[in-house]
Scaffold this active site. Structure first.
Site, PDB file in Angstrom:
ATOM      1  N   THR A 199     -25.324   5.024 -64.352  1.00  0.00           N
ATOM      2  CA  THR A 199     -26.622   4.545 -63.889  1.00  0.00           C
ATOM      3  C   THR A 199     -27.766   5.222 -64.627  1.00  0.00           C
ATOM      4  O   THR A 199     -27.620   6.354 -65.110  1.00  0.00           O
ATOM      5  CB  THR A 199     -26.742   4.836 -62.373  1.00  0.00           C
ATOM      6  OG1 THR A 199     -28.078   4.636 -61.957  1.00  0.00           O
ATOM      7  CG2 THR A 199     -26.376   6.279 -62.028  1.00  0.00           C
ATOM      8  N   ASP A 200     -28.915   4.557 -64.640  1.00  0.00           N
ATOM      9  CA  ASP A 200     -30.106   5.187 -65.232  1.00  0.00           C
ATOM     10  C   ASP A 200     -30.668   6.292 -64.332  1.00  0.00           C
ATOM     11  O   ASP A 200     -31.509   7.083 -64.760  1.00  0.00           O
ATOM     12  CB  ASP A 200     -31.195   4.135 -65.525  1.00  0.00           C
ATOM     13  CG  ASP A 200     -31.671   3.363 -64.300  1.00  0.00           C
ATOM     14  OD1 ASP A 200     -31.117   3.572 -63.195  1.00  0.00           O
ATOM     15  OD2 ASP A 200     -32.603   2.544 -64.443  1.00  0.00           O
ATOM     16  N   GLU A 201     -30.192   6.338 -63.071  1.00  0.00           N
ATOM     17  CA  GLU A 201     -30.753   7.333 -62.133  1.00  0.00           C
ATOM     18  C   GLU A 201     -30.424   8.766 -62.542  1.00  0.00           C
ATOM     19  O   GLU A 201     -31.064   9.700 -62.053  1.00  0.00           O
ATOM     20  CB  GLU A 201     -30.252   7.054 -60.709  1.00  0.00           C
ATOM     21  CG  GLU A 201     -30.689   5.706 -60.210  1.00  0.00           C
ATOM     22  CD  GLU A 201     -30.736   5.568 -58.692  1.00  0.00           C
ATOM     23  OE1 GLU A 201     -30.568   6.567 -57.987  1.00  0.00           O
ATOM     24  OE2 GLU A 201     -30.953   4.437 -58.235  1.00  0.00           O
TER      25      GLU A 201
ATOM     26  N   TYR B 231     -26.687  11.107 -54.730  1.00  0.00           N
ATOM     27  CA  TYR B 231     -25.988  10.043 -55.472  1.00  0.00           C
ATOM     28  C   TYR B 231     -26.115  10.255 -56.979  1.00  0.00           C
ATOM     29  O   TYR B 231     -25.115  10.289 -57.699  1.00  0.00           O
ATOM     30  CB  TYR B 231     -26.550   8.666 -55.087  1.00  0.00           C
ATOM     31  CG  TYR B 231     -26.208   7.579 -56.093  1.00  0.00           C
ATOM     32  CD1 TYR B 231     -24.906   7.113 -56.215  1.00  0.00           C
ATOM     33  CD2 TYR B 231     -27.186   7.039 -56.940  1.00  0.00           C
ATOM     34  CE1 TYR B 231     -24.575   6.132 -57.159  1.00  0.00           C
ATOM     35  CE2 TYR B 231     -26.865   6.056 -57.872  1.00  0.00           C
ATOM     36  CZ  TYR B 231     -25.566   5.610 -57.979  1.00  0.00           C
ATOM     37  OH  TYR B 231     -25.241   4.652 -58.911  1.00  0.00           O
TER      38      TYR B 231
ATOM     39  N   LYS C 140     -23.272  11.141 -59.878  1.00  0.00           N
ATOM     40  CA  LYS C 140     -23.014  10.301 -61.055  1.00  0.00           C
ATOM     41  C   LYS C 140     -23.223  11.109 -62.336  1.00  0.00           C
ATOM     42  O   LYS C 140     -22.473  10.969 -63.302  1.00  0.00           O
ATOM     43  CB  LYS C 140     -23.927   9.068 -61.062  1.00  0.00           C
ATOM     44  CG  LYS C 140     -23.644   8.041 -59.988  1.00  0.00           C
ATOM     45  CD  LYS C 140     -22.274   7.379 -60.110  1.00  0.00           C
ATOM     46  CE  LYS C 140     -22.154   6.436 -61.286  1.00  0.00           C
ATOM     47  NZ  LYS C 140     -20.852   5.692 -61.252  1.00  0.00           N
TER      48      LYS C 140
HETATM   49  P1  NAD Z   1     -20.596  -1.101 -54.541  1.00  0.00           P
HETATM   50  O1  NAD Z   1     -20.937  -0.053 -53.541  1.00  0.00           O
HETATM   51  O2  NAD Z   1     -20.976  -2.502 -54.286  1.00  0.00           O
HETATM   52  O3  NAD Z   1     -19.013  -1.084 -54.792  1.00  0.00           O
HETATM   53  C1  NAD Z   1     -18.276   0.091 -54.910  1.00  0.00           C
HETATM   54  C2  NAD Z   1     -16.809  -0.258 -54.783  1.00  0.00           C
HETATM   55  O4  NAD Z   1     -16.062   0.968 -54.953  1.00  0.00           O
HETATM   56  C3  NAD Z   1     -16.427  -0.822 -53.410  1.00  0.00           C
HETATM   57  O5  NAD Z   1     -15.570  -1.931 -53.571  1.00  0.00           O
HETATM   58  C4  NAD Z   1     -15.712   0.329 -52.737  1.00  0.00           C
HETATM   59  O6  NAD Z   1     -14.726  -0.093 -51.790  1.00  0.00           O
HETATM   60  C5  NAD Z   1     -15.083   1.048 -53.928  1.00  0.00           C
HETATM   61  N1  NAD Z   1     -14.791   2.464 -53.654  1.00  0.00           N
HETATM   62  C6  NAD Z   1     -15.624   3.375 -53.102  1.00  0.00           C
HETATM   63  N2  NAD Z   1     -14.991   4.548 -52.969  1.00  0.00           N
HETATM   64  C7  NAD Z   1     -13.754   4.384 -53.490  1.00  0.00           C
HETATM   65  C8  NAD Z   1     -12.628   5.240 -53.646  1.00  0.00           C
HETATM   66  N3  NAD Z   1     -12.655   6.521 -53.240  1.00  0.00           N
HETATM   67  N4  NAD Z   1     -11.522   4.743 -54.231  1.00  0.00           N
HETATM   68  C9  NAD Z   1     -11.466   3.444 -54.633  1.00  0.00           C
HETATM   69  N5  NAD Z   1     -12.484   2.586 -54.478  1.00  0.00           N
HETATM   70  C10 NAD Z   1     -13.622   3.052 -53.920  1.00  0.00           C
HETATM   71  O7  NAD Z   1     -21.197  -0.566 -55.910  1.00  0.00           O
HETATM   72  P2  NAD Z   1     -21.809  -1.376 -57.147  1.00  0.00           P
HETATM   73  O8  NAD Z   1     -23.255  -1.597 -56.908  1.00  0.00           O
HETATM   74  O9  NAD Z   1     -20.927  -2.505 -57.493  1.00  0.00           O
HETATM   75  O10 NAD Z   1     -21.707  -0.254 -58.296  1.00  0.00           O
HETATM   76  C11 NAD Z   1     -20.524  -0.122 -59.075  1.00  0.00           C
HETATM   77  C12 NAD Z   1     -20.713   0.986 -60.089  1.00  0.00           C
HETATM   78  O11 NAD Z   1     -21.828   0.676 -60.916  1.00  0.00           O
HETATM   79  C13 NAD Z   1     -21.003   2.352 -59.479  1.00  0.00           C
HETATM   80  O12 NAD Z   1     -20.308   3.309 -60.231  1.00  0.00           O
HETATM   81  C14 NAD Z   1     -22.504   2.519 -59.628  1.00  0.00           C
HETATM   82  O13 NAD Z   1     -22.850   3.872 -59.744  1.00  0.00           O
HETATM   83  C15 NAD Z   1     -22.733   1.764 -60.917  1.00  0.00           C
HETATM   84  N6  NAD Z   1     -24.088   1.189 -61.088  1.00  0.00           N
HETATM   85  C16 NAD Z   1     -24.601   0.370 -60.110  1.00  0.00           C
HETATM   86  C17 NAD Z   1     -25.857  -0.208 -60.316  1.00  0.00           C
HETATM   87  C18 NAD Z   1     -26.465  -1.123 -59.280  1.00  0.00           C
HETATM   88  O14 NAD Z   1     -27.623  -1.498 -59.414  1.00  0.00           O
HETATM   89  N7  NAD Z   1     -25.750  -1.539 -58.249  1.00  0.00           N
HETATM   90  C19 NAD Z   1     -26.567   0.049 -61.496  1.00  0.00           C
HETATM   91  C20 NAD Z   1     -26.013   0.906 -62.462  1.00  0.00           C
HETATM   92  C21 NAD Z   1     -24.751   1.445 -62.241  1.00  0.00           C
HETATM   93  O1  DAU Z   2     -30.992   2.217 -61.048  1.00  0.00           O
HETATM   94  C1  DAU Z   2     -29.646   1.935 -60.789  1.00  0.00           C
HETATM   95  C2  DAU Z   2     -29.342   2.186 -59.328  1.00  0.00           C
HETATM   96  O2  DAU Z   2     -29.954   1.134 -58.593  1.00  0.00           O
HETATM   97  C3  DAU Z   2     -27.852   2.252 -59.019  1.00  0.00           C
HETATM   98  O3  DAU Z   2     -27.295   3.367 -59.682  1.00  0.00           O
HETATM   99  C4  DAU Z   2     -27.598   2.367 -57.510  1.00  0.00           C
HETATM  100  O4  DAU Z   2     -26.202   2.323 -57.247  1.00  0.00           O
HETATM  101  C5  DAU Z   2     -28.303   1.216 -56.826  1.00  0.00           C
HETATM  102  O5  DAU Z   2     -28.147   1.343 -55.422  1.00  0.00           O
HETATM  103  C6  DAU Z   2     -29.769   1.165 -57.197  1.00  0.00           C
HETATM  104  O6  DAU Z   2     -30.466   2.311 -56.631  1.00  0.00           O
HETATM  105  P1  DAU Z   2     -31.933   2.161 -55.991  1.00  0.00           P
HETATM  106  O7  DAU Z   2     -32.146   3.276 -55.049  1.00  0.00           O
HETATM  107  O8  DAU Z   2     -32.938   1.944 -57.042  1.00  0.00           O
HETATM  108  O9  DAU Z   2     -31.711   0.757 -55.204  1.00  0.00           O
HETATM  109  P2  DAU Z   2     -32.144   0.273 -53.751  1.00  0.00           P
HETATM  110  O10 DAU Z   2     -31.838  -1.189 -53.685  1.00  0.00           O
HETATM  111  O11 DAU Z   2     -31.620   1.147 -52.673  1.00  0.00           O
HETATM  112  O12 DAU Z   2     -33.726   0.451 -53.782  1.00  0.00           O
HETATM  113  C7  DAU Z   2     -34.526  -0.178 -54.774  1.00  0.00           C
HETATM  114  C8  DAU Z   2     -35.971   0.278 -54.550  1.00  0.00           C
HETATM  115  O13 DAU Z   2     -36.438  -0.290 -53.310  1.00  0.00           O
HETATM  116  C9  DAU Z   2     -36.132   1.767 -54.401  1.00  0.00           C
HETATM  117  O14 DAU Z   2     -37.361   2.161 -54.985  1.00  0.00           O
HETATM  118  C10 DAU Z   2     -36.193   2.005 -52.893  1.00  0.00           C
HETATM  119  C11 DAU Z   2     -36.841   0.722 -52.391  1.00  0.00           C
HETATM  120  N1  DAU Z   2     -36.405   0.273 -51.042  1.00  0.00           N
HETATM  121  C12 DAU Z   2     -35.078   0.164 -50.797  1.00  0.00           C
HETATM  122  C13 DAU Z   2     -34.630  -0.278 -49.569  1.00  0.00           C
HETATM  123  C14 DAU Z   2     -33.149  -0.379 -49.272  1.00  0.00           C
HETATM  124  C15 DAU Z   2     -37.353  -0.085 -50.099  1.00  0.00           C
HETATM  125  O15 DAU Z   2     -38.566   0.013 -50.345  1.00  0.00           O
HETATM  126  N2  DAU Z   2     -36.915  -0.529 -48.883  1.00  0.00           N
HETATM  127  C16 DAU Z   2     -35.601  -0.628 -48.566  1.00  0.00           C
HETATM  128  O16 DAU Z   2     -35.254  -1.010 -47.413  1.00  0.00           O
END
Ligand code: NAD
Ligand code: DAU
Length: 355
Positions: free
Chosen positions: A138-140, A163, A167
């Site tokens: 992630t970019d975080e 988180y 990562k």
């Molecule tokens: P998600 O939470 O939707 O899915 C995570 C999956 O991992 C789920 O199916 C869960 O059951 C499984 N899991 C969790 N713990 C586990 C364990 N101990 N063993 C096996 N499986 C397990 O997450 P996502 O949004 O699809 O993100 C997937 C990956 O991409 C993560 O590594 C996250 O850090 C990365 N990522 C997400 C975003 C985003 O915006 N969602 C952006 C950049 C990177």
């Molecule tokens: O940047 C990549 C990341 O993006 C991933 O690594 C994470 O797994 C993914 O969850 C996401 O993280 P964020 O914290 O950016 O996503 P989230 O959807 O939780 O929140 C997006 C923005 O919106 C953030 O600035 C917080 C704000 N927010 C979020 C929620 C859930 C609100 O203002 N209200 C809300 O209820």
């Protein structure tokens, strides 16, 4: 320079029942020339739904295999590596929600750090056969930007939430296994994804579903925090491009060139819903409420993705306007999916099926 063309036969995907993992498995099987098999290991936490891939399982037969496995359980994971003769890994499995990491960081340390360590050890044990270990990050990990500038692959790590710290730790382990043991790895650091199958705790699906239910739309702080939104299929294509053609040992930043303050994203969601499913009375924008800020809330993320664009010819294809409308339509059409992932009965059904 000659282009790398990695051939993978037995690809282990971790976390394939989550949001991006589901989209990735569908993408690879349906839209690429991959002709091997995918073994999906997932613990099925609250965020994992094996049903997402029920159609894929029917369509692709033994080219798609699901194993309910916790990546923190080394012996269970070892059996999967051996049974399916795994030659490549795409590692998504993680605890992924920042707010949950603030309330309870323990699971993040276990899955994101120890789980990644287990995978790396098992990959190292079969290094002679390993084509690639791709780590999805992630970019975080880079922390927060001010009003100017972009994250590049050279930006120092400064994670601010449990988180992102977990990562960052996993990214460092992946790097160390490459430097120390020569493990063939690639890493991608991507910005915020949105699209089908995203669990309705993340900003966009939460706002869609609350707005549909006429419930308040909680916007943290002043709503001016900026995220760079990328449609999930663009991310999946980026990961596959890196896996097939990326240079071993390299990291690639992936982003949408689409910076938006949260409040504008929420207003767009309201406007699309008002258009697609009009209600009598005021706009859904009236449901917006500014609430207490997230502790340690990163102000701005923005990605410089020139490396993947120039070296691997990847750019995002979906615009935010079209991607957001597609996403809203998906949630409108998938009411049964929404009800099931939100219901306790569904969790109990999962327990009964897979225990
Ligand atoms: P998600 O939470 O939707 O899915 C995570 C999956 O991992 C789920 O199916 C869960 O059951 C499984 N899991 C969790 N713990 C586990 C364990 N101990 N063993 C096996 N499986 C397990 O997450 P996502 O949004 O699809 O993100 C997937 C990956 O991409 C993560 O590594 C996250 O850090 C990365 N990522 C997400 C975003 C985003 O915006 N969602 C952006 C950049 C990177
Ligand atoms: O940047 C990549 C990341 O993006 C991933 O690594 C994470 O797994 C993914 O969850 C996401 O993280 P964020 O914290 O950016 O996503 P989230 O959807 O939780 O929140 C997006 C923005 O919106 C953030 O600035 C917080 C704000 N927010 C979020 C929620 C859930 C609100 O203002 N209200 C809300 O209820």
């Amino acid at each position: 320079m000659t282009k790398i063309h990695r051939q993978m036969k037995n690809l282990l995907v971790t976390g394939g029942c989550g949001f991006i993992g589901t989209n990735f498995i569908q993408y690879v099987l349906e839209n690429t020339d991959f002709d091997g098999r995918i073994v999906n290991v997932d613990k099925l936490t609250y965020a994992g739904n094996p049903e997402n891939l029920a159609g894929t399982a029917r369509r692709f037969g033994d080219r798609y295999i699901f194993e309910k496995v916790d990546i923190c359980r080394f012996d269970d994971l070892r059996r999967v590596f051996e049974r399916y003769d795994i030659d490549s890994v795409c590692h998504f499995a993680a605890e992924s929600h920042v707010d949950r990491s603030i309330v309870g960081p323990g699971a993040f340390i276990e899955t994101n750090i120890l789980g990644t360590f287990n995978l790396l050890e098992l990959a190292r044990a079969r290094q002679d056969r390993l084509v690639l270990f791709h780590h999805v990050s992630t970019d975080e990990v880079f922390g927060s930007l001010g009003a100017e500038g972009f994250f590049t692959e050279q930006t120092p790590y400064r994670p601010n939430s449990p988180y992102s710290a977990s990562k960052a730790a996993s990214d460092h382990l992946v790097r160390a296994y490459h430097k120390t043991y020569g493990l063939p790895v690639t890493v991608s650091n991507c910005s915020n994804n949105y699209g089908p199958y995203q669990f309705p705790e993340k900003l966009i699906p939460l706002m869609i579903l609350n707005a549909l239910a006429g419930e308040p739309l909680p916007v943290y702080g002043d709503g001016r925090n900026v995220r760079d939104w990328l449609y999930v299929s663009d991310h999946c294509r980026a990961i596959w491009t890196v896996m097939r053609h990326g240079a071993t040992g390299e990291t690639y930043n992936v982003g949408g060139a689409n910076e938006m303050p949260n409040i504008e994203v929420v207003e767009m969601v309201c406007d699309i819903l008002d258009e697609l499913q009009p209600v009598a009375g005021p706009s859904r924008r009236d449901l917006i409420r500014f609430v207490k800020d997230r502790p340690g809330h990163d102000r701005r993320y923005a990605i410089d993705f020139s490396k993947i664009r120039e070296s691997l010819d990847w750019t995002p294809r979906e615009t935010f306007a079209t991607g957001l409308e597609k996403t809203v339509r998906w949630y409108l059409e998938q009411r049964r999916w929404v009800q099931r992932v939100q219901s306790g009965a569904y969790r109990r059904w999962i327990e009964a099926q897979y225990h």
